[in-house]
Design an enzyme around this catalytic site. Structure first.
Site, PDB file in Angstrom:
ATOM      1  N   CYS A 175       0.854  -1.199   0.000  1.00  0.00           N
ATOM      2  CA  CYS A 175       0.000   0.000   0.000  1.00  0.00           C
ATOM      3  C   CYS A 175       0.884   1.241   0.000  1.00  0.00           C
ATOM      4  O   CYS A 175       1.608   1.468  -0.963  1.00  0.00           O
ATOM      5  CB  CYS A 175      -0.952  -0.019   1.194  1.00  0.00           C
ATOM      6  SG  CYS A 175      -1.982  -1.490   1.322  1.00  0.00           S
ATOM      7  N   ASP A 238      -8.679  -2.792  -7.886  1.00  0.00           N
ATOM      8  CA  ASP A 238      -8.228  -1.812  -6.898  1.00  0.00           C
ATOM      9  C   ASP A 238      -8.924  -0.482  -7.170  1.00  0.00           C
ATOM     10  O   ASP A 238      -8.681   0.158  -8.198  1.00  0.00           O
ATOM     11  CB  ASP A 238      -6.708  -1.659  -6.985  1.00  0.00           C
ATOM     12  CG  ASP A 238      -6.120  -0.864  -5.834  1.00  0.00           C
ATOM     13  OD1 ASP A 238      -6.767   0.096  -5.374  1.00  0.00           O
ATOM     14  OD2 ASP A 238      -5.002  -1.205  -5.407  1.00  0.00           O
ATOM     15  N   HIS A 271      -7.633  -3.906  -3.789  1.00  0.00           N
ATOM     16  CA  HIS A 271      -6.505  -3.355  -3.059  1.00  0.00           C
ATOM     17  C   HIS A 271      -6.289  -4.187  -1.787  1.00  0.00           C
ATOM     18  O   HIS A 271      -7.223  -4.643  -1.155  1.00  0.00           O
ATOM     19  CB  HIS A 271      -6.786  -1.904  -2.675  1.00  0.00           C
ATOM     20  CG  HIS A 271      -5.619  -1.203  -2.079  1.00  0.00           C
ATOM     21  ND1 HIS A 271      -4.563  -0.748  -2.827  1.00  0.00           N
ATOM     22  CD2 HIS A 271      -5.331  -0.889  -0.791  1.00  0.00           C
ATOM     23  CE1 HIS A 271      -3.675  -0.170  -2.039  1.00  0.00           C
ATOM     24  NE2 HIS A 271      -4.110  -0.254  -0.794  1.00  0.00           N
TER      25      HIS A 271
END
Length: 303
Positions: A175, A238, A271
């Site tokens: 991330c 994502d 994600h």
């Protein structure tokens, strides 16, 4: 159900917070013990890697700004020397998921170091989702120069350890830390390989000029500066990193002639698909990405 769909954290509408926490015992001292409650899925069953055959410790490193930087270290028992992998965390800092990633790397023959980039302000790990704006402010205070200085400090410290190979460094991150991987690979000639898990590549379309400036340098602008191969692992679904930015990064790599770097996209993966404590976890994609990470590090760090 909790779902973190953006590298820098969610907006209030993204998911509902669950106050359930999972704590683990026996590891740590400088760090919050447990999984970050702001990201923890209600039915989470995280991967837990034991410490058998490993040395794990919390250390402090002298950062360039004279801050005593906490870091979690996991390495195989024995004299080594072992190649070193820097682990760049998500926005929650060094919590149990990041520590477990370090132990997984140690089981594979690496000395893994996870610096606590955010604690100059506050440790974000124990904060609940209701404090997400506070978490984002903590993360936002970690400037590019500070983070690069912390990575440099971790490599310098490792180079002075008898169990570490000071000539073999890798970096991986998740991330927020995925973006850091691209930045560090463009900054440090000492890094031999990087693996970026769904880090932002370019500013979002909604970003203000101030946000665009604050996020610099963006990976899409660093392709020609990369000093080692980087593998990007991204999810097709994502919501925070659109495929348009992935394609822009691929195009930048092609223009720079960086045929040794690439981005792999997992169909329908959201994600955070490697984060086994979140509901975004996709075991098959996480395992495939991990195998690719090990293959790259094997080829670049163990020669």
């Amino acid at each position: 159900m909790t779902r973190l769909i953006r590298p820098e954290g969610p907006t209030p509408d993204d998911f509902h917070f669950s106050r359930r926490t999972l704590a683990t015992a026996g590891l740590g001292g400088l760090f919050f013990m447990g999984y970050a409650p702001a990201g923890l899925a209600q039915d989470a069953k995280p991967v837990v890697t034991d410490t058998q055959g490993l040395v794990v410790e919390d250390v402090t490193l002298p950062a360039p700004d004279e801050f005593a930087l906490p870091a979690y270290v996991a390495r195989p028992e024995g004299d080594g020397p072992y190649p070193v992998v820097i682990v760049a965390s998500e926005i929650f800092g060094v919590h149990d998921y990041i520590r477990d990633v370090c132990r997984r790397l140690a089981k594979a023959g690496y000395a893994a170091i996870a610096p606590a980039f955010f604690v100059r302000v506050e440790d974000p790990a124990p904060l609940p989702f209701s404090e997400m704006s506070r978490i984002q402010a903590i993360v936002g205070a970690a400037s590019y120069e500070q983070v690069m200085g912390d990575i440099s400090a971790a490599m310098d410290w490792a180079s002075g350890q008898l169990w570490a190979r000071g000539d073999r460094f890798g970096i991986t991150g998740f991330c927020w830390g995925g973006k850091v991987v691209w930045q560090a690979a463009a900054r440090f000639a000492a890094i031999d390989a990087g693996v970026a898990w769904y880090g932002r590549l370019a500013p979002s379309a909604e970003a203000s000029p101030a946000q665009v400036s604050a996020g610099q340098p963006w990976p899409v602008d660093l392709a020609a500066d990369l000093k080692c191969p980087v593998l990007g692992l991204y999810g097709e679904a994502d919501q925070g990193i659109p495929l348009t930015s992935v394609e822009a990064m691929r195009a930048a790599l092609a223009r720079a002639g960086r045929t040794d770097s690439r981005i792999d996209v997992y169909d329908d993966a959201p994600h955070g698909f490697h984060a086994d404590y979140r509901d975004s976890y996709r075991p098959a994609d996480a395992a495939d990405g991990w195998n690719k990470l090990l293959a790259l590090f094997e080829s670049r760090l163990k020669g």
